[in-house]
Design an enzyme around this catalytic site. Structure first.
Site, PDB file in Angstrom:
ATOM      1  N   ASN A  88       0.883  -1.169   0.000  1.00  0.00           N
ATOM      2  CA  ASN A  88       0.000   0.000   0.000  1.00  0.00           C
ATOM      3  C   ASN A  88       0.919   1.215   0.000  1.00  0.00           C
ATOM      4  OD1 ASN A  88      -1.832   2.034   0.445  1.00  0.00           O
ATOM      5  ND2 ASN A  88      -2.348   1.415   2.548  1.00  0.00           N
ATOM      6  N   HIS A  99      -9.634   1.543   4.372  1.00  0.00           N
ATOM      7  CA  HIS A  99      -8.410   1.774   5.149  1.00  0.00           C
ATOM      8  C   HIS A  99      -8.725   2.774   6.262  1.00  0.00           C
ATOM      9  CE1 HIS A  99      -4.373   2.876   6.294  1.00  0.00           C
ATOM     10  NE2 HIS A  99      -3.965   1.780   5.694  1.00  0.00           N
ATOM     11  N   GLU A 131      -7.118   5.172   7.363  1.00  0.00           N
ATOM     12  CA  GLU A 131      -6.820   6.570   7.018  1.00  0.00           C
ATOM     13  C   GLU A 131      -7.982   7.178   6.236  1.00  0.00           C
ATOM     14  OE1 GLU A 131      -2.995   5.799   5.236  1.00  0.00           O
ATOM     15  OE2 GLU A 131      -2.213   5.269   7.207  1.00  0.00           O
ATOM     16  N   GLU A 155      -5.889  -4.431  10.343  1.00  0.00           N
ATOM     17  CA  GLU A 155      -4.845  -3.432  10.580  1.00  0.00           C
ATOM     18  C   GLU A 155      -5.164  -2.632  11.841  1.00  0.00           C
ATOM     19  OE1 GLU A 155      -2.700  -2.449   6.633  1.00  0.00           O
ATOM     20  OE2 GLU A 155      -4.417  -1.127   6.813  1.00  0.00           O
ATOM     21  N   SER A 185       3.020  -1.850  10.493  1.00  0.00           N
ATOM     22  CA  SER A 185       4.459  -1.960  10.784  1.00  0.00           C
ATOM     23  C   SER A 185       5.015  -3.359  10.513  1.00  0.00           C
ATOM     24  CB  SER A 185       4.762  -1.521  12.215  1.00  0.00           C
ATOM     25  OG  SER A 185       4.386  -0.166  12.395  1.00  0.00           O
TER      26      SER A 185
HETATM   27  P1  PGA Z   1       2.556   0.437   7.667  1.00  0.00           P
HETATM   28  O1  PGA Z   1       1.093   0.665   7.008  1.00  0.00           O
HETATM   29  O2  PGA Z   1       3.072  -0.862   7.125  1.00  0.00           O
HETATM   30  O3  PGA Z   1       3.366   1.611   7.221  1.00  0.00           O
HETATM   31  O4  PGA Z   1       2.343   0.392   9.143  1.00  0.00           O
HETATM   32  C1  PGA Z   1       0.236  -0.413   6.781  1.00  0.00           C
HETATM   33  C2  PGA Z   1      -1.028   0.104   6.146  1.00  0.00           C
HETATM   34  O5  PGA Z   1      -1.521   1.161   6.538  1.00  0.00           O
HETATM   35  O6  PGA Z   1      -1.577  -0.535   5.221  1.00  0.00           O
END
Ligand code: PGA
Length: 252
Positions: free
Chosen positions: A9, A97, A99, A169, A215
């Site tokens: 992503n 997601h 976000e 997530e 992460s």
């Molecule tokens: P990250 O993001 O691996 O940078 O923690 C994962 C994601 O938001 O899909």
């Protein structure tokens, strides 16, 4: 048997030339790696889809958009629809997601529309769910995750649900360097598979790919992917360097 998947992503990173170069690097590394134990997908910005699709060519790498509109066409300035995404050659779309839910106020109802439009246009959906730190600490996290899945996906038929990949997530682990432990992630993945069993039956639940995101990196991927209900990862930061991404792809 369900598929293992490692999906990048990229979020809002890279210009088109930078993205094409990254895609080229990933495709070359995938070709050089020989037989892999997972499917590889790159989730790129809308502006990159066509060029990255050309770059992928016949390489064994899938392409995903990171969102699509909750309408098919019309006066929705700035939006990009599921048919538009499909017409670039992308086979997947990431939806829900945290976000997008958090910064752009995407609701379960909107996501339900997006899921329906994605499926109607032949796109497979990588559907994200996950709790905040507060919800983890106050013990409501399983209810939150169950509601996210139920409210945007449980209207689907078992047949339609075969086109869905779930990504768990935990928000507190995204981009923070703080990974859920493999036991914490396994617990939720098994919980999600249980929900799917109740709604769609054991076969569909067993065949559903459930990814972990937050992460995830080459150093922790092997332990996470060794868990019985963790079928791969949705990778943010570590998907922006081909070597790191491949370190996760080859973690199975
Ligand atoms: P990250 O993001 O691996 O940078 O923690 C994962 C994601 O938001 O899909």
């Amino acid at each position: 048997m369900r598929k293992n998947i490692v999906a990048g992503n990229w979020k809002m990173n890279t210009t088109v030339p930078e993205g094409v170069q990254l895609a080229k690097d990933v495709c070359e590394a995938v070709a050089a790696a020989g037989e892999l134990k997972c499917d590889v997908i790159m989730g790129v910005p809308f502006t990159h889809l066509t060029a990255v699709c050309e770059t992928i060519g016949t390489a064994n790498v899938g392409l995903a958009a990171q969102n699509c509109a909750d309408h098919t066409s019309g006066a929705y300035t700035g939006e990009v629809s599921a048919p538009m995404v499909a017409s670039t050659g992308a086979g997947y779309v990431i939806l829900g997601h945290s976000e997008r839910r958090g910064y752009y106020n995407e609701t379960a109802e909107m996501l339900k529309e997006k899921v329906d439009l994605a499926l109607a246009n032949g796109l497979k959906v990588i559907f994200c769910c996950g709790e905040s730190l507060e919800e983890r600490e106050n013990g409501t996290f399983k209810d939150v995750i169950a509601a996210e899945i139920r409210d945007s996906l449980f209207h689907l038929s078992a047949e339609q649900f075969k086109e869905i990949v779930i990504a768990y997530e935990p928000i507190w682990a995204i981009g923070t360097g703080k990974t859920a432990t493999s036991d914490q992630a396994q617990e939720i993945h098994a919980f999600i598979r249980g929900l799917l069993t109740e709604q769609f039956g054991a076969q569909v639940a067993d065949d559903t790919t459930i990814l972990y995101g937050g992460s995830c990196k080459p150093s922790n991927a092997p332990e996470l992917f060794a868990k019985p209900d963790i079928d791969g990862g949705l990778i943010g930061g570590a998907s922006l360097k081909a070597a790191d991404f491949m370190g996760i792809v080859t973690a199975f």
